[in-house]
Write an enzyme that holds these catalytic residues in place. Sequence first.
Site, PDB file in Angstrom:
ATOM      1  N   ARG A  23      31.275  50.830  64.769  1.00 60.30           N
ATOM      2  CA  ARG A  23      30.148  50.251  65.693  1.00 60.30           C
ATOM      3  C   ARG A  23      31.100  49.679  66.867  1.00 60.30           C
ATOM      4  O   ARG A  23      31.276  50.564  67.889  1.00 60.30           O
ATOM      5  CB  ARG A  23      29.552  49.042  64.849  1.00 60.30           C
ATOM      6  CG  ARG A  23      28.183  48.722  65.560  1.00 60.30           C
ATOM      7  CD  ARG A  23      28.291  47.585  66.879  1.00 60.30           C
ATOM      8  NE  ARG A  23      29.180  46.400  66.294  1.00 60.30           N
ATOM      9  CZ  ARG A  23      29.477  45.408  67.194  1.00 60.30           C
ATOM     10  NH1 ARG A  23      29.155  45.566  68.514  1.00 60.30           N
ATOM     11  NH2 ARG A  23      30.109  44.411  66.890  1.00 60.30           N
ATOM     12  N   ASP A  24      31.776  48.733  66.696  1.00 61.28           N
ATOM     13  CA  ASP A  24      32.217  47.909  67.863  1.00 61.28           C
ATOM     14  C   ASP A  24      33.564  48.968  68.321  1.00 61.28           C
ATOM     15  O   ASP A  24      34.044  48.988  69.499  1.00 61.28           O
ATOM     16  CB  ASP A  24      32.941  46.699  67.768  1.00 61.28           C
ATOM     17  CG  ASP A  24      33.250  45.710  68.962  1.00 61.28           C
ATOM     18  OD1 ASP A  24      33.007  46.428  69.832  1.00 61.28           O
ATOM     19  OD2 ASP A  24      33.613  44.916  68.739  1.00 61.28           O
ATOM     20  N   HIS A 215      35.456  37.446  64.482  1.00 60.75           N
ATOM     21  CA  HIS A 215      35.438  38.904  65.080  1.00 60.75           C
ATOM     22  C   HIS A 215      36.332  38.563  66.301  1.00 60.75           C
ATOM     23  O   HIS A 215      35.857  37.830  67.159  1.00 60.75           O
ATOM     24  CB  HIS A 215      34.045  39.198  65.360  1.00 60.75           C
ATOM     25  CG  HIS A 215      34.200  40.549  66.082  1.00 60.75           C
ATOM     26  ND1 HIS A 215      33.852  41.811  65.652  1.00 60.75           N
ATOM     27  CD2 HIS A 215      34.097  40.839  67.440  1.00 60.75           C
ATOM     28  CE1 HIS A 215      34.067  42.730  66.322  1.00 60.75           C
ATOM     29  NE2 HIS A 215      34.175  42.053  67.780  1.00 60.75           N
ATOM     30  N   HIS A 217      39.373  40.244  68.884  1.00 59.52           N
ATOM     31  CA  HIS A 217      39.858  41.467  69.915  1.00 59.52           C
ATOM     32  C   HIS A 217      41.439  40.893  70.339  1.00 59.52           C
ATOM     33  O   HIS A 217      41.755  39.795  70.370  1.00 59.52           O
ATOM     34  CB  HIS A 217      39.084  41.676  71.116  1.00 59.52           C
ATOM     35  CG  HIS A 217      37.812  42.075  70.774  1.00 59.52           C
ATOM     36  ND1 HIS A 217      37.304  43.318  71.218  1.00 59.52           N
ATOM     37  CD2 HIS A 217      36.664  41.699  70.447  1.00 59.52           C
ATOM     38  CE1 HIS A 217      36.251  43.723  70.855  1.00 59.52           C
ATOM     39  NE2 HIS A 217      35.745  42.595  70.294  1.00 59.52           N
ATOM     40  N   CYS A 248      33.481  45.902  74.214  1.00 62.87           N
ATOM     41  CA  CYS A 248      32.197  45.797  74.449  1.00 62.87           C
ATOM     42  C   CYS A 248      32.064  46.331  75.891  1.00 62.87           C
ATOM     43  O   CYS A 248      32.603  45.901  76.851  1.00 62.87           O
ATOM     44  CB  CYS A 248      31.782  44.367  74.361  1.00 62.87           C
ATOM     45  SG  CYS A 248      30.082  43.871  75.155  1.00 62.87           S
ATOM     46  N   ASN A 257      39.546  46.060  69.566  1.00 57.88           N
ATOM     47  CA  ASN A 257      39.377  45.004  68.484  1.00 57.88           C
ATOM     48  C   ASN A 257      40.822  44.920  67.934  1.00 57.88           C
ATOM     49  O   ASN A 257      41.688  45.528  68.096  1.00 57.88           O
ATOM     50  CB  ASN A 257      38.363  45.571  67.267  1.00 57.88           C
ATOM     51  CG  ASN A 257      37.153  45.681  67.786  1.00 57.88           C
ATOM     52  OD1 ASN A 257      36.377  44.663  67.652  1.00 57.88           O
ATOM     53  ND2 ASN A 257      36.680  46.914  68.244  1.00 57.88           N
TER      54      ASN A 257
END
Length: 328
Positions: A23-24, A215, A217, A248, A257
Amino acid sequence: MNDYQNSLTSTLGSAILRDVTLRDGLQLTGKLLSTERKVETVRELLRLGVPSIELGSMARADLVPTMANTLEVVQALTPEELEKCWIWVATPGHVAKAAAAGARNFQYCLSASDSHNKANIGRTTDESLAALPQAVEYTRAVGGQIQLCIATSFTCPFEGTVPEERVLSIANDPRAEGTTDIVLCDTLGQAIPAQVSGLIRRVRTESPARRIVYHGHDTWGLGVANTIAAIQAGAAMVDGALGGLGGCPFAPGASGNTSSEDILFATRPGWLTTERFAGMVDLSEKLLAELGEPNRSKAAQGARSKAPAFEWVIRADNAAAPSGLGGN
């Protein structure tokens, strides 16, 4: 190992890694992975022991093309596999569509800052909160779980520093009742460990009891340090992506990430063996090469170093076994 080290190892070993590569991790890449390749990656991560996976997003395919086949991935997995998988959603309609395909675990995302919520989701934060009860209702109807994910919990690319009180007001909003977890996101990777631990402790103390997910980065090089701070402050799940992939597309300044390999090497959960770690590195290298993306994982680089006396360096005798590793 002294008492402090034993205590630290016990604390770090209590958190669950969720790998968000699919996903990310894929959001900023220019290549769409096939449904078959995504399903293969999910199953390989589970085989290696990764306990939780974010497999995709319900974001519009014209805005995030790499998420276009998310529902096909959901439909290709078994209910048992989907129990360990999460899907990113931003509206009740997203939940309904994903649930119809078989998904049961949803991450409902909104931003602490209105500016980023408008850029990312196309509405104000309050409008996203107003729709959350319907998303919770749809989730309950299928016996699922839904997380309240608060993006830009620390800084916003358009508004700067986000006050802790703003994050607390969202976490405490009565419209978030029924969410099982609170995901606190360092969307830009600009937070430092003291900020991470401070916010997590406040949310744990001052909001309704829910599991805390962190979450992070690695934009400013503090991804692992912030993750460790989050775990020590009480986060029960932390996110990472293979090779530090991702970012993002609607947050200028966001980069990859925190690397799953780096988190695993630092925290050493009980299921992680040198063989499984080698398997993670191998999976990451092959996937990143396929995508044409750099590998930002320092642990993966270390694993390929010429220091064979160190057990985590990959040698022929600690490569991942082809089968029988199971899940966590």
